[in-house]
Motif scaffolding. Structure first.
Motif, PDB file in Angstrom:
ATOM      1  N   LYS A  64     -17.660  36.085 -28.123  1.00 55.09           N
ATOM      2  CA  LYS A  64     -16.808  34.920 -28.460  1.00 55.09           C
ATOM      3  C   LYS A  64     -16.288  34.871 -29.909  1.00 55.09           C
ATOM      4  CE  LYS A  64     -16.790  29.781 -28.106  1.00 55.09           C
ATOM      5  NZ  LYS A  64     -17.815  28.596 -27.798  1.00 55.09           N
ATOM      6  N   GLY A  65     -17.180  35.414 -30.915  1.00 56.46           N
ATOM      7  CA  GLY A  65     -16.525  35.430 -32.283  1.00 56.46           C
ATOM      8  C   GLY A  65     -15.998  36.539 -32.945  1.00 56.46           C
ATOM      9  N   GLN A  66     -15.628  37.457 -31.888  1.00 55.08           N
ATOM     10  CA  GLN A  66     -14.946  38.612 -32.207  1.00 55.08           C
ATOM     11  C   GLN A  66     -13.539  38.391 -32.893  1.00 55.08           C
ATOM     12  OE1 GLN A  66     -15.153  42.553 -31.518  1.00 55.08           O
ATOM     13  NE2 GLN A  66     -17.031  41.439 -32.384  1.00 55.08           N
ATOM     14  N   PRO A  67     -13.188  39.112 -33.918  1.00 59.65           N
ATOM     15  CA  PRO A  67     -11.992  38.679 -34.842  1.00 59.65           C
ATOM     16  C   PRO A  67     -10.844  39.075 -33.890  1.00 59.65           C
ATOM     17  CG  PRO A  67     -13.479  40.028 -36.227  1.00 59.65           C
ATOM     18  CD  PRO A  67     -14.153  40.066 -34.675  1.00 59.65           C
ATOM     19  N   SER A  68      -9.861  38.333 -34.196  1.00 60.37           N
ATOM     20  CA  SER A  68      -8.535  38.451 -33.163  1.00 60.37           C
ATOM     21  C   SER A  68      -7.601  39.091 -34.098  1.00 60.37           C
ATOM     22  CB  SER A  68      -8.300  37.286 -32.330  1.00 60.37           C
ATOM     23  OG  SER A  68      -7.147  37.392 -31.742  1.00 60.37           O
ATOM     24  N   LEU A  69      -7.108  40.314 -33.649  1.00 59.10           N
ATOM     25  CA  LEU A  69      -6.009  40.975 -34.520  1.00 59.10           C
ATOM     26  C   LEU A  69      -4.726  40.373 -33.937  1.00 59.10           C
ATOM     27  CD1 LEU A  69      -8.485  42.780 -35.195  1.00 59.10           C
ATOM     28  CD2 LEU A  69      -6.799  44.306 -35.405  1.00 59.10           C
ATOM     29  N   ASP A  70      -4.486  39.003 -34.151  1.00 63.27           N
ATOM     30  CA  ASP A  70      -3.290  38.619 -33.704  1.00 63.27           C
ATOM     31  C   ASP A  70      -2.168  39.096 -34.573  1.00 63.27           C
ATOM     32  OD1 ASP A  70      -4.472  36.479 -31.990  1.00 63.27           O
ATOM     33  OD2 ASP A  70      -4.885  35.435 -33.839  1.00 63.27           O
ATOM     34  N   ASP A  71      -0.802  39.060 -33.990  1.00 61.92           N
ATOM     35  CA  ASP A  71       0.092  39.638 -34.576  1.00 61.92           C
ATOM     36  C   ASP A  71       0.724  39.024 -35.862  1.00 61.92           C
ATOM     37  OD1 ASP A  71       2.549  40.972 -35.036  1.00 61.92           O
ATOM     38  OD2 ASP A  71       3.449  41.156 -33.140  1.00 61.92           O
ATOM     39  N   LEU A  72       0.357  39.407 -37.121  1.00 69.73           N
ATOM     40  CA  LEU A  72       0.528  38.795 -38.356  1.00 69.73           C
ATOM     41  C   LEU A  72       1.507  39.403 -39.048  1.00 69.73           C
ATOM     42  CD1 LEU A  72      -3.152  38.197 -39.368  1.00 69.73           C
ATOM     43  CD2 LEU A  72      -1.433  36.417 -38.231  1.00 69.73           C
ATOM     44  N   ARG A  73       2.319  40.597 -38.363  1.00 67.65           N
ATOM     45  CA  ARG A  73       3.285  41.471 -39.017  1.00 67.65           C
ATOM     46  C   ARG A  73       4.449  40.553 -39.734  1.00 67.65           C
ATOM     47  NH1 ARG A  73       3.639  45.667 -34.268  1.00 67.65           N
ATOM     48  NH2 ARG A  73       3.526  43.543 -33.077  1.00 67.65           N
ATOM     49  N   GLY A  74       4.975  41.119 -40.451  1.00 72.23           N
ATOM     50  CA  GLY A  74       6.303  40.737 -41.216  1.00 72.23           C
ATOM     51  C   GLY A  74       6.545  41.062 -42.522  1.00 72.23           C
ATOM     52  N   ALA A  75       6.326  40.505 -43.417  1.00 77.47           N
ATOM     53  CA  ALA A  75       6.659  40.837 -44.780  1.00 77.47           C
ATOM     54  C   ALA A  75       5.640  41.873 -45.215  1.00 77.47           C
ATOM     55  CB  ALA A  75       6.703  39.778 -45.869  1.00 77.47           C
ATOM     56  N   ILE A  76       4.441  41.946 -44.728  1.00 73.91           N
ATOM     57  CA  ILE A  76       3.262  42.605 -45.018  1.00 73.91           C
ATOM     58  C   ILE A  76       3.911  44.459 -44.897  1.00 73.91           C
ATOM     59  CG2 ILE A  76       0.989  43.551 -44.144  1.00 73.91           C
ATOM     60  CD1 ILE A  76       0.135  40.676 -44.116  1.00 73.91           C
ATOM     61  N   LEU A  77       4.537  44.431 -43.491  1.00 75.68           N
ATOM     62  CA  LEU A  77       4.845  45.857 -43.227  1.00 75.68           C
ATOM     63  C   LEU A  77       6.067  46.281 -44.095  1.00 75.68           C
ATOM     64  CD1 LEU A  77       4.178  45.579 -39.445  1.00 75.68           C
ATOM     65  CD2 LEU A  77       2.613  46.242 -41.134  1.00 75.68           C
ATOM     66  N   ARG A  78       6.898  45.586 -44.575  1.00 71.62           N
ATOM     67  CA  ARG A  78       7.794  45.879 -45.150  1.00 71.62           C
ATOM     68  C   ARG A  78       7.368  46.133 -46.506  1.00 71.62           C
ATOM     69  NH1 ARG A  78       9.980  41.808 -41.681  1.00 71.62           N
ATOM     70  NH2 ARG A  78       9.942  40.276 -43.650  1.00 71.62           N
ATOM     71  N   ASP A  79       6.356  45.689 -47.170  1.00 69.10           N
ATOM     72  CA  ASP A  79       6.050  46.207 -48.295  1.00 69.10           C
ATOM     73  C   ASP A  79       5.479  47.583 -48.690  1.00 69.10           C
ATOM     74  OD1 ASP A  79       4.744  46.274 -51.075  1.00 69.10           O
ATOM     75  OD2 ASP A  79       3.872  44.204 -50.801  1.00 69.10           O
TER      76      ASP A  79
END
Length: 391
Positions: free
Chosen positions: A32-47
């Protein structure tokens, strides 16, 4: 069965049932407490500062290396290159990678002809590969591992957003057969039982765990722990790196990555056993008490199944007295406390839930693996792994 023996069995079943309920609660809490790798992409990937170099050590991986490399080349992460280390392969591994490198300039191939004294093969290959890495974020994987196109980008976004020094994802399988459904999960649960992920992901806990098919780490953290040179004798280099990262006060997180990271299936039950003997030896060889605890746990579960079988026979034939009937009820409840969480775990791992009924077999095999590893540690016999003896 004498009444005194049946009552002793009842006491044993109560103790085991209590521990199983505790372990089951921990497993559900972990899932239940597993970290969720939600889609947080955006400016991070363009850096461009978040440049990832993937390092793949491989030895005789001609059947898998092309698929592995192409999966990385198809990543939607813009700043990715890879270093492939051919570690004394005797098959077509080098030739295949050379052909791929002609197609894509992001591939760097380096070869190792001889293993220096005092190194394990994989740590040396990883070390040589990292020396040629240009990224400030390193991703270590294996030559038989396939990454989803969005695996690196989603992991990187999660990595940066949570200010991690190291992230490891436990893989799923490209195909699940008998070994991956009935045997492997019990051995994996044995490791997680002693190294719960909730503690692995707790910065205040020294418990550390990682999986070789996917280890993302900052170059600063990698150099801070002394590089692979400081871990050159470790046969479970992934767990050793995780422990070193935590020991240096760095942040570590581990999670399941079924849809992001997949590895090949095992060729046989024997190969599964060999893999986990090596894992247990590397993880607990310096901590024999933990290995003894693991062996005792699998022994208790095996005895529990035998008691349930014996008391069931007495119950069905009408030859059981009150204590043996109580034993049957308690031991059956305890086996359910094994089968139900195992089924939930299989479902979480995208396995076949029906294999939960094979739990007694998986536990018996796990007992042999844990016991034989414990004997190898006590006798200082070492472990054979891919043609080499490690102590």
């Amino acid at each position: 069965m004498p009444n005194w023996a049946a009552w002793a069995g009842v006491l044993f079943a109560v103790i085991v049932l209590g521990e199983l309920l505790r372990a089951g609660a921990l497993l559900f809490r972990t899932l239940k407490g597993q970290p969720s790798l939600d889609d947080l992409r955006g400016a991070i990937l363009r850096d461009p500062r978040h440049h990832v170099t993937v390092v793949i050590p491989c030895k005789d991986e001609e059947a898998y290396i092309e698929q592995s490399v192409r999966s990385i080349l198809s990543s939607d992460c813009p700043f990715v290159d890879l270093v492939v280390v051919d570690d004394r392969s005797t098959d077509r591994t080098r030739e295949i990678v050379e052909n791929l490198a002609r197609e894509d300039s992001r591939i760097t191939l380096t070869s190792i002809e001889e293993l220096p004294t005092g190194w394990t093969g994989k740590t040396h290959a990883l070390y040589e590969g990292t020396r040629r890495a240009s990224g400030n974020i390193l991703l270590f994987t294996d030559g038989d591992t396939v990454l989803a196109p969005h695996a690196i980008s989603r992991s990187l976004a999660f990595f940066v957003a949570n200010d991690l020094d190291m992230l490891s994802l436990f893989p799923g399988f490209t195909r699940r057969g008998f070994s991956e459904n009935a045997i492997y999960p019990h051995l994996a649960l044995g490791l997680v039982y002693l190294c719960p992920l909730v503690e692995v992901n707790d910065p205040s806990s020294p418990v550390a765990l990682a999986s070789g098919p996917f280890i993302m780490v900052t170059r600063n953290a990698y150099e801070d722990v002394g590089t692979w040179k400081a871990l050159r004798t470790e046969i479970t280099e992934d767990i050793a790196l995780a422990a070193a990262v935590k020991a240096h006060g760095r942040t570590l997180m581990a999670a399941t990555g079924n849809d992001l990271v997949r590895t090949r299936e095992f060729a046989s039950v024997g190969e599964v056993c060999q893999f986990w003997r090596r894992t247990y030896y590397g993880a607990f060889g310096k901590k024999p008490r933990k290995l003894l605890r693991l062996t005792a746990s699998f022994t208790s579960l095996t005895i529990l199944f035998l008691l349930m079988s014996l008391s069931a026979i007495l119950y069905v034939t009408g030859n059981g007295a009150l204590p043996s009937n109580i034993l049957f009820i308690l031991s059956a409840a305890a086996m359910l406390a094994v089968i139900v969480p195992f089924g939930v775990f299989l479902h979480h791992q995208e396995g076949n839930v029906a294999y939960a009924l094979t739990a007694p077999l998986g536990i018996a095999v796990s007992l042999w693996v844990a016991l034989s590893t414990f004997v190898a540690v006590l006798g200082d016999k070492g472990i054979q792994w891919r043609g080499s003896l490690y102590r």
